[in-house]
Design a protein around this motif. Sequence first.
Motif, PDB file in Angstrom:
ATOM      1  N   ALA A 179      54.224  14.818  64.005  1.00 41.18           N
ATOM      2  CA  ALA A 179      53.807  16.083  64.604  1.00 41.18           C
ATOM      3  C   ALA A 179      53.927  17.232  63.610  1.00 41.18           C
ATOM      4  N   ALA A 180      52.955  18.124  63.640  1.00 36.61           N
ATOM      5  CA  ALA A 180      52.959  19.320  62.784  1.00 36.61           C
ATOM      6  C   ALA A 180      51.797  20.210  63.204  1.00 36.61           C
ATOM      7  N   THR A 181      51.891  21.476  62.844  1.00 34.30           N
ATOM      8  CA  THR A 181      50.701  22.313  62.957  1.00 34.30           C
ATOM      9  C   THR A 181      49.945  22.210  61.635  1.00 34.30           C
ATOM     10  N   VAL A 182      48.664  21.885  61.709  1.00 39.87           N
ATOM     11  CA  VAL A 182      47.855  21.745  60.495  1.00 39.87           C
ATOM     12  C   VAL A 182      46.901  22.930  60.326  1.00 39.87           C
ATOM     13  N   ARG A 183      47.131  23.966  61.133  1.00 39.26           N
ATOM     14  CA  ARG A 183      46.302  25.178  61.007  1.00 39.26           C
ATOM     15  C   ARG A 183      46.703  25.928  59.746  1.00 39.26           C
ATOM     16  N   PHE A 184      45.732  26.185  58.891  1.00 45.83           N
ATOM     17  CA  PHE A 184      46.007  26.902  57.648  1.00 45.83           C
ATOM     18  C   PHE A 184      46.321  28.380  57.893  1.00 45.83           C
ATOM     19  N   ASP A 185      45.828  28.918  59.026  1.00 44.59           N
ATOM     20  CA  ASP A 185      46.032  30.342  59.304  1.00 44.59           C
ATOM     21  C   ASP A 185      47.121  30.570  60.351  1.00 44.59           C
ATOM     22  N   ALA A 186      47.968  29.577  60.577  1.00 44.28           N
ATOM     23  CA  ALA A 186      49.031  29.724  61.567  1.00 44.28           C
ATOM     24  C   ALA A 186      50.006  30.821  61.143  1.00 44.28           C
ATOM     25  N   HIS A 187      50.475  31.586  62.119  1.00 41.47           N
ATOM     26  CA  HIS A 187      51.491  32.602  61.842  1.00 41.47           C
ATOM     27  C   HIS A 187      52.744  31.910  61.322  1.00 41.47           C
ATOM     28  N   LEU A 188      53.441  32.559  60.409  1.00 41.67           N
ATOM     29  CA  LEU A 188      54.605  31.934  59.773  1.00 41.67           C
ATOM     30  C   LEU A 188      55.648  31.518  60.813  1.00 41.67           C
ATOM     31  N   ARG A 189      55.849  32.312  61.849  1.00 40.47           N
ATOM     32  CA  ARG A 189      56.834  31.961  62.881  1.00 40.47           C
ATOM     33  C   ARG A 189      56.464  30.643  63.551  1.00 40.47           C
ATOM     34  N   GLU A 190      55.181  30.507  63.910  1.00 34.86           N
ATOM     35  CA  GLU A 190      54.709  29.277  64.555  1.00 34.86           C
ATOM     36  C   GLU A 190      54.827  28.079  63.614  1.00 34.86           C
ATOM     37  N   ALA A 191      54.423  28.272  62.348  1.00 32.58           N
ATOM     38  CA  ALA A 191      54.464  27.185  61.380  1.00 32.58           C
ATOM     39  C   ALA A 191      55.903  26.731  61.101  1.00 32.58           C
ATOM     40  N   VAL A 192      56.834  27.690  61.031  1.00 30.06           N
ATOM     41  CA  VAL A 192      58.243  27.350  60.806  1.00 30.06           C
ATOM     42  C   VAL A 192      58.789  26.574  62.002  1.00 30.06           C
ATOM     43  N   GLN A 193      58.439  26.991  63.201  1.00 27.76           N
ATOM     44  CA  GLN A 193      58.938  26.315  64.396  1.00 27.76           C
ATOM     45  C   GLN A 193      58.483  24.859  64.429  1.00 27.76           C
ATOM     46  N   LEU A 194      57.197  24.616  64.204  1.00 31.22           N
ATOM     47  CA  LEU A 194      56.660  23.263  64.341  1.00 31.22           C
ATOM     48  C   LEU A 194      56.934  22.386  63.124  1.00 31.22           C
ATOM     49  N   ASN A 195      56.872  22.943  61.941  1.00 30.36           N
ATOM     50  CA  ASN A 195      56.990  22.129  60.732  1.00 30.36           C
ATOM     51  C   ASN A 195      58.393  22.071  60.157  1.00 30.36           C
ATOM     52  N   VAL A 196      59.251  22.993  60.562  1.00 27.30           N
ATOM     53  CA  VAL A 196      60.603  23.043  59.983  1.00 27.30           C
ATOM     54  C   VAL A 196      61.675  22.848  61.055  1.00 27.30           C
ATOM     55  N   ILE A 197      61.703  23.733  62.053  1.00 30.45           N
ATOM     56  CA  ILE A 197      62.758  23.672  63.068  1.00 30.45           C
ATOM     57  C   ILE A 197      62.660  22.388  63.887  1.00 30.45           C
ATOM     58  N   ALA A 198      61.447  21.992  64.285  1.00 31.38           N
ATOM     59  CA  ALA A 198      61.291  20.752  65.049  1.00 31.38           C
ATOM     60  C   ALA A 198      61.781  19.555  64.243  1.00 31.38           C
ATOM     61  N   THR A 199      61.514  19.554  62.932  1.00 35.72           N
ATOM     62  CA  THR A 199      62.009  18.477  62.068  1.00 35.72           C
ATOM     63  C   THR A 199      63.533  18.478  62.033  1.00 35.72           C
ATOM     64  N   GLN A 200      64.118  19.660  61.931  1.00 39.63           N
ATOM     65  CA  GLN A 200      65.577  19.782  61.924  1.00 39.63           C
ATOM     66  C   GLN A 200      66.175  19.242  63.229  1.00 39.63           C
ATOM     67  N   GLN A 201      65.560  19.568  64.356  1.00 49.12           N
ATOM     68  CA  GLN A 201      66.083  19.120  65.646  1.00 49.12           C
ATOM     69  C   GLN A 201      65.935  17.609  65.826  1.00 49.12           C
ATOM     70  N   LEU A 202      64.842  17.038  65.333  1.00 49.12           N
ATOM     71  CA  LEU A 202      64.671  15.586  65.411  1.00 49.12           C
ATOM     72  C   LEU A 202      65.701  14.857  64.556  1.00 49.12           C
ATOM     73  N   LEU A 203      66.011  15.422  63.395  1.00 50.43           N
ATOM     74  CA  LEU A 203      67.056  14.828  62.549  1.00 50.43           C
ATOM     75  C   LEU A 203      68.406  14.889  63.250  1.00 50.43           C
ATOM     76  N   LEU A 204      68.649  15.970  63.957  1.00 46.52           N
ATOM     77  CA  LEU A 204      69.885  16.114  64.706  1.00 46.52           C
ATOM     78  C   LEU A 204      69.955  15.064  65.809  1.00 46.52           C
ATOM     79  N   MET A 205      68.840  14.838  66.503  1.00 46.64           N
ATOM     80  CA  MET A 205      68.771  13.760  67.494  1.00 46.64           C
ATOM     81  C   MET A 205      69.001  12.415  66.834  1.00 46.64           C
ATOM     82  N   ALA A 206      68.327  12.189  65.703  1.00 54.73           N
ATOM     83  CA  ALA A 206      68.407  10.900  65.014  1.00 54.73           C
ATOM     84  C   ALA A 206      69.834  10.561  64.615  1.00 54.73           C
ATOM     85  N   SER A 207      70.611  11.576  64.242  1.00 54.92           N
ATOM     86  CA  SER A 207      71.995  11.336  63.817  1.00 54.92           C
ATOM     87  C   SER A 207      72.873  10.830  64.954  1.00 54.92           C
ATOM     88  N   GLN A 208      72.409  10.961  66.202  1.00 52.20           N
ATOM     89  CA  GLN A 208      73.163  10.514  67.373  1.00 52.20           C
ATOM     90  C   GLN A 208      72.587   9.232  67.972  1.00 52.20           C
TER      91      GLN A 208
END
Length: 582
Positions: A179-208
Motif C-alpha cells: 500500500a502507498a499513495t502513488v500520486r505525484f502531486d499528493a500533499h506532503l502530509r498525506e504522502a507522509v501518512q500513507l508512505n511513512v507513518i503507515a509503514t511505521q505502524q505496520l512494523l510495530l504490529m509486525a514486532s508483536q
Amino acid sequence: MPGPPARTGSLRKAPAGDNTSRQLQWEKFKPNLGMPSTELPGSRARSPSCLLTGSLFPEPCKNNGGIMSMIAAYYSNKSLLITGATGFLGKVLMEKLFRTSPHLKVIYILVRPKSGQTLQERVFQILNSKLFEKVKEVCPNVHEKIRPISADLNQRDLAISKEDMQELLSCTNIIFHCAATVRFDAHLREAVQLNVIATQQLLLMASQMPKLEAFIHISTAFSNCNLSHIDEVIYPCPVEPRKIIDSMEWLDDSIIDEITPKLIGDRPNTYTYTKALGEMVVQQESGNLNVAIIRPSIVGATWQEPFPGWVDNLNGPSGIIIATGKGFLRSIKATPMAVADVIPVDTVVNLTIAVGWYTAVHRPKSTLIYHSTSGNFNPCNWYKMGLQVLATIEKIPFESAFRRPNADFTTNNFTTYYWNTVSHRAPAIIYDFFLRLTGRKPRMMKLMNRLLRTISMLEYFINHSWEWSTNNTEMLLSELSPEDQRVFNFDVRQLNWLEYIENYVLGVKKYLLKEDLAGIPKARQHLKRLRNIHYLFNTALFLIIWRLLIARSQMARNIWFFIVSFCYKFISYFRASSTLKA
C-alpha cells in the motif's frame, strides 16, 4: 538446493538488545485488548481463521511432470497479510499466490470501508474480474481464503478493530506491504501518512507477531532518483523520518506547503521523497524482523501471467497510451533515447514472492534490497516504445478518437509550449466552442488542462535515465531451482519489447477502455474520416493564409505567379512531348 533450516519457532533473527522501548511504543499504538502488554494477543473466545484445521507440513507443489516448486510449497498452509491488495500490484500478487499455492491457508487484506458496499462485496468484485478466472479453476474456494480486514491507513491507529487486530497478531506468517499513495502531486502530509507513518505502524504490529517469518516492503526504484547510479543500499535523507512525522502533527498546511520544496530537495515530488523516508523507517524500526525491500521501476501491464496485457489503472504508460490512442496527446516533452524503464507487473510479483520465500527461509543477516528494473538487462528507449505504440494503435485503433493518433517528441520548453498551444489547447477551444453552439456543456479544455498537468509531472521520468545495481536480484535468481525459475520468472532478458507493447496496447483497449474487438473495423473507418478532415482543414488553412499573404505582400504575389507560370510551362512541355511521340 538446500532445504529450509531447522527451526523451533518463528523464523526471526536472534534477539539483539533490550526491546523495552518498542514495547512501550506498542502500548501507545495497540487498541485496548484487555490484556497486559507482555501477553501475546491471540487468546480469543471465538476461533480465528488461523486455527482452521490443515496439514502441519505443506504439500509440495508439483507440475504435470512431477517437478516440485520449493517456493510454491513454502507458501502452502501459510497465513499472509497484504496491504494494497485492492490496487494493481496487490491484485496480481494475490492471483499468483493462489494460483501457484492453492493450499495457502488465508490471505488477510486491509480494505478501507466504502459507503454502500460491504467488505465481502468488495472481495467478490475483485474476484469477478477476468484476472482471477484461472485461480477459480485451481482453487474453487478462493473466496473463503480471502479475509478482508476493515482498516484505514490514513488513520494513526489504522482503524483496525480489537478482534481483527488479535487475529492478525496471532496468525500472520508473512507481510507484503504494497500500500502507498502513488500520486505525484499528493500533499506532503498525506504522502507522509500513507508512505511513512503507515509503514511505521505496520512494523510495530509486525514486532508483536510471534509467527511472523518475513516482512516485505514494496518501495520504488525512484526513491533515490536524485542520483544517476543507485546501489542496493538505503540512502539517508537530510531530515530524520521521526522529525518529519512529529512535525506533521502540529504544522498547518500553509507552512507545510512552504517547506515542502526545501525538504524534497532535488527530488521531483513528494512521492519519491516519502518513499525514501519509508525505507529509512524500515531500516530503523525493523528490529529483529526478517525484512526485505523491493524497488520496482515503472510498473506496466502483465507480460505473461495470468495472460498478456492485463492492466486496470491509468498509472505509468497506460494513461499515456490512452491519451495518444484517443488523439488527445499529440506531443510530449521527452528525451527519445532515454531508457523507458518499464517493468511488467507479473515480473515484479514473481520477484516479490521469491523474495518472501528467500527472506523467511534463509534469514539474511541484513536487510536486502532488490531492484526490479529492465534497463540494465534489456533496455528499451522511449522513441522505440512510442513508435510501437503508434504502430499498434494503427492496427487496433481505439473507439471514438478525438483526433487522428499521432505523437511527436519535443526537447525544449519553447517547442513544448508551441505544440501544447497549437496541437492541444487550440483544438480543445474549437471543440468547446462547437459544444456551446449545440447547447452542450463545454468540457474539452478542462480535460486537456488536466492531461497536460499530468504529463508535466511525468516529464522528469521520461527525460532521465538511471542505472540500478542488481546484484541481489541476480543472486536470488541463481538461488532458485530450474522449476522455480520457470514458475516465478523475473528474468526480463527474455522480454520481447515489440510483442509486449502490442499486448499492452491491446490490454488497455480490452480491460481499461472495455472496448470490444469486434468494433475495430468501425474504429478504423472513424480514423479515416478524421484523417480526411485533417487534410481538408490543413489545405483550407494553407489557402486562407496564402490568400492573405498575396493580398498584402508583393513578394508573395511574385512567388505565386512564378509557381503558376512554372506549372503552366511544365504542362505545355509535357503535352508537346506527348504529341511528338504520337
